[in-house]
Design a protein around this motif. Structure first.
Motif, PDB file in Angstrom:
ATOM      1  N   VAL A   5       0.831  -1.214   0.000  1.00  9.32           N
ATOM      2  CA  VAL A   5       0.000   0.000   0.000  1.00  9.32           C
ATOM      3  C   VAL A   5       0.860   1.256   0.000  1.00  9.32           C
ATOM      4  CG1 VAL A   5      -1.550   1.397   1.437  1.00  9.32           C
ATOM      5  CG2 VAL A   5      -2.041  -1.009   1.059  1.00  9.32           C
ATOM      6  N   LEU A  40      -4.280   5.347   0.997  1.00  6.32           N
ATOM      7  CA  LEU A  40      -5.696   4.978   1.032  1.00  6.32           C
ATOM      8  C   LEU A  40      -6.550   6.229   1.082  1.00  6.32           C
ATOM      9  CD1 LEU A  40      -5.612   2.224   3.822  1.00  6.32           C
ATOM     10  CD2 LEU A  40      -5.641   1.862   1.341  1.00  6.32           C
ATOM     11  N   LYS A  60     -12.714   1.615   2.936  1.00  9.40           N
ATOM     12  CA  LYS A  60     -11.701   1.895   1.913  1.00  9.40           C
ATOM     13  C   LYS A  60     -12.419   2.226   0.617  1.00  9.40           C
ATOM     14  CE  LYS A  60      -8.783  -1.070   4.420  1.00  9.40           C
ATOM     15  NZ  LYS A  60      -9.835  -1.281   5.441  1.00  9.40           N
ATOM     16  N   ILE A 104      -7.570   3.044  -3.439  1.00  9.75           N
ATOM     17  CA  ILE A 104      -6.344   2.423  -2.914  1.00  9.75           C
ATOM     18  C   ILE A 104      -5.220   2.630  -3.926  1.00  9.75           C
ATOM     19  CG2 ILE A 104      -5.294   0.194  -2.330  1.00  9.75           C
ATOM     20  CD1 ILE A 104      -8.292  -0.690  -1.680  1.00  9.75           C
TER      21      ILE A 104
END
Ligand SMILES: Cc1cc2nc3c(=O)[nH]c(=O)nc-3n(C[C@H](O)[C@H](O)[C@H](O)COP(=O)(O)OP(=O)(O)OC[C@H]3O[C@@H](n4cnc5c(N)ncnc54)[C@H](O)[C@@H]3O)c2cc1C
Length: 530
Positions: free
Chosen positions: A173, A176, A216, A219
Motif C-alpha cells: 500500500v 488509502l 476503503k 487504494i
C-alpha cells in the motif's frame, strides 16, 4: 431468519439512498438480503435491512453520511468471499454496503510505479490490466482473486501470490482514501500518492481493520516490473513435520515467492474435484505460460505423462514457485530449495501443481464446496517458523481424538500450508461436512459445476461439531501465539492485546466511528447502544 426483518427497511433512508445511487442500486429483495446476510461459514444475527451499492467516492461518502445520520449499522462487503463473520450483520437494521460497483482502475502510472484502484476492483482485473505493461504489485492476490476485492483483501489481509517474498497485501500500500463513519473523507500519505511514509503510518491503521475504522474507497499500490524468469519445484515428504521444517528453511532463505503444501487428505479432495475439462484448460494455461512453444509443449507432455499419480498417497507435497531477474538466479534458488528438501527427507516429484498454480492463479471459486457438495470452511494461524511442526502435531492429535465422531457425522479434514516472507508459516486446517449451502455459494461458484453437485439438507449437528473442533484449534493457535488474517468475529484478537493497545484501539474507534456503526462486534469492539 424471521421474515418480519425484511420489512424493517426505513423508507425515508431508502429514498435518500435511491436519490444518491439510483433506485436500481438500493436493494431490499429477499435474494439480495439473503446473499449479504451470510458469509461462507455462517449467518449474521439478522438479515440486513437493505443493500446499497455506490459507484463513486462521492456516492459512497454521501451514502455513508445518510446511513450514519439515520443511526443504522453499516457492513461493508467486497465479494463476500470470507468465512469469519466480518461483513454479516451483527445488529438489527444493518445496511449492507456493496462495494462491487466501485471496481474501476483509476490510474496506472508506470512513470511513478503506482496504480490507483477503487476498493471493489478484483485482483484478477488489476492483474489483467497490468500484465500487458509488464507490471504487477509485489503481493498480487489471493487464490480467490477472480472475485475477491482489493478493498476486502486490505481489510482482512491476504496470503498467497508474491507473499513468499513480499508479505501480505498491505505491504504494497502507498495510500488509502477512506470514508469515515460520518461520511467524511480521510486521505493517507502525501498530497499526491507516490510514497507511503510521511509521519505516523495512518494507512497501516486501516489495514487488517476488517472495516471497523472506515470504508476503503480508493487504494494506491506500489508497482514493480514483473520478474522475467520463473522456476517451479515440488517435493513430497513422509511427514507433515518434515515438510514444515523444510518450508521454514525455504522461508528463512527467502528463495520462493509462493509456496503451497497439502496433507494427504486435502490432496485426495483436490484430485477428486479435478475434471477432464479442467485438465485440458489447465494444460493450455501451463503451456501458454512457458517462454517458448517448445517449453510449453514439453510442460504439457510432462503433465499428461505424469497424470495425477505423481504424488505419493500418504505424502505431504510442497509446491514452490520461484521468480527473478535472471534465469541463473532462479536456477540457483531452485537448487537451494532442492538441497533443503532432500535434507529433510523429501523426494522430488513432478512440478505440475507448482506450474498450474502460476499458470491459473485465479481459478473459478468451485472449491467453496467439497467434491460431493459438502460445505467447506478453513481456519488458519500464522505461527513462528520454529514452532510450526509442534503446532501441527497438536492439531493432528486433537483431530485424532475426534476421529470417531468426525466419521459418524461425515466430517473430513485437510490442511493447507504456506509461508509469509521470511517470518511465518500459515497452517490452515479445513473442514468438509454434509450441510446445506448458502446463497454465497450459489453466487460465487460456476453454474455448471454447481449443477453437478447434490443439494444437501441442513445438518445442524454436524455444523455444531465443526464449530466445536474449530474452537479447539483456536485454543491451540492461542497457545502457540499465532496471529491471524480475517479476524472478523472469529479470532480472539481482543484477548491477545495488552491493556494499552486495547485502550488505543477503543479510543481510535471512538474517534473515527463514535456511534459504533461500522461492523459492530468485529475485532471484538463491542457495539455501542444507541
Ligand atoms: C476459494 C477461496 C480461496 C481463497 N483463497 C485465499 C488465499 O489464497 N489467500 C487469502 O488470504 N484468502 C483467501 N480466501 C479468503 C478470502 O477470499 C480473502 O480474505 C479475500 O481477501 C476476501 O475479499 P472480499 O472482497 O471477498 O472481502 P469480503 O469477504 O467481502 O469482506 C472481508 C472483510 O473486509 C471488510 N471489507 C470489505 N471491503 C471493504 C472496504 N472497501 N472497506 C472496508 N472494509 C471492507 C468486510 O466488512 C469484511 O470484514 C479464499 C476464499 C475462498 C472462498
Amino acid at each position: 431468519m424471521p421474515d418480519d426483518q425484511r420489512t424493517l427497511a426505513p423508507s425515508p433512508l431508502q429514498a435518500t439512498l435511491e436519490s444518491i445511487v439510483g433506485p436500481a442500486n438500493v436493494r431490499t429483495d429477499a435474494a439480495s438480503l439473503e446473499l449479504a446476510g451470510a458469509d461462507i461459514w455462517s449467518h449474521g444475527t439478522d438479515l440486513p435491512a437493505l443493500v446499497v451499492a455506490p459507484a463513486t467516492l462521492e456516492e459512497l461518502a454521501s451514502s455513508v453520511a445518510a446511513i450514519s445520520a439515520a443511526g443504522l449499522p453499516i457492513a461493508p462487503r467486497g465479494a463476500g468471499m470470507s468465512y469469519t463473520g466480518g461483513y454479516v450483520p451483527g445488529a438489527p437494521n444493518t445496511v449492507s454496503l456493496d462495494m462491487s460497483r466501485m471496481n474501476a482502475i483509476l490510474a496506472i502510472k508506470p512513470e511513478d510505479m503506482v496504480v490507483t484502484v477503487q476498493a471493489g476492483c478484483t485482483w484478477a482485473a488489476l492483474n489483467a490490466a497490468l500484465a500487458p505493461l509488464g507490471l504487477r504489485t509485489p503481493f498480487w492476490g489471493p487464490m480467490s482473486g477472480l472475485l475477491s476485492t482489493i478493498g476486502g483483501g486490505l481489510s482482512q489481509l491476504n496470503a498467497m501470490f508474491g507473499a513468499g517474498h513480499y508479505g501480505t497485501s498491505s505491504e504494497s500500500v502507498v495510500a488509502l482514501t477512506m470514508v469515515l463513519a460520518d461520511g467524511s473523507i480521510l486521505r493517507t500519505g502525501g498530497e499526491h500518492p507516490f510514497y507511503r511514509h510521511y509521519g505516523p503510518d495512518l494507512a497501516g491503521l486501516f489495514c487488517g481493520d476488517c472495516g471497523v475504522f472506515g470504508i476503503k474507497a480508493e487504494i494506491t499500490l506500489r508497482l514493480m516490473r514483473a520478474p522475467a524468469h520463473e522456476g517451479y519445484a515440488s517435493f513430497a515428504f513422509p511427514t507433515g513435520e518434515a515438510m514444515l521444517r523444510a518450508l521454514a528453511e525455504v522461508a528463512r532463505a527467502g528463495i520462493a515467492c509462493e509456496s503451497c503444501a497439502f496433507d494427504p487428505g486435502l490432496t485426495r479432495v483436490r484430485m477428486k474435484r479435478a475434471s477432464l475439462a479442467g485438465d485440458v484448460k489447465t494444460l493450455g494455461a501451463v503451456a501458454a505460460r512457458q517462454k517458448s512453444w517448445v517449453a510449453g509443449a514439453l510442460s504439457a507432455l510432462q503433465i499428461v505423462r505424469g497424470g495425477r499419480s505423481f504424488i505419493p498417497d500418504d505424502g505431504y507435497p510442497l509446491h514452490l514457485v520461484f521468480e527473478g531477474r535472471s534465469a541463473a538466479g532462479v536456477r540457483e534458488d531452485v537448487a537451494a530449495a532442492e538441497r533443503i528438501a532432500l535434507a529433510e527427507g523429501g523426494i522430488k516429484i513432478e512440478n505440475t501443481i507448482a506450474k498450474v498454480i502460476r499458470a491459473m492463479p485465479f481459478p473459478p471459486l468451485n472449491s467453496m464446496l467439497g467434491p460431493a457438495g459438502e460445505r467447506w470452511a478453513p481456519i488458519h494461524g500464522h505461527v513462528a517458523l520454529s514452532k510450526a511442526p509442534a503446532m501441527f502435531a497438536e492439531i493432528q492429535s486433537v483431530f485424532a481424538g475426534l476421529a470417531g465422531r468426525f466419521e459418524a457425522a461425515g466430517i473430513s479434514t485437510g490442511y493447507l500450508f504456506t509461508h509469509l516472507a521470511t517470518n511465518a508459516i500459515t497452517i490452515e486446517p479445513v473442514f468438509y461436512w454434509p450441510e446445506a449451502r448458502f446463497a454465497v455459494h450459489e453466487a460465487g461458484m460456476e453454474a455448471a459445476h454447481l449443477a453437478r453437485l447434490p443439494v444437501l439438507a441442513a445438518n445442524p449437528a454436524a455444523t455444531a461439531l465443526v464449530r466445536e473442533a474449530r474452537a479447539l484449534v483456536l485454543d491451540i493457535f492461542t497457545k502457540f501465539g499465532c496471529t491471524h488474517y480475517q479476524i472478523g468475529r472469529t479470532y480472539p484478537y481482543r484477548e491477545s492485546r495488552d491493556a494499552a493497545s486495547w485502550a488505543f484501539l477503543e479510543a481510535t474507534k471512538a474517534t473515527l466511528d463514535p456511534g459504533g456503526l461500522l461492523n459492530p462486534g468485529v475485532l471484538g469492539l463491542a457495539p455501542r447502544t444507541r
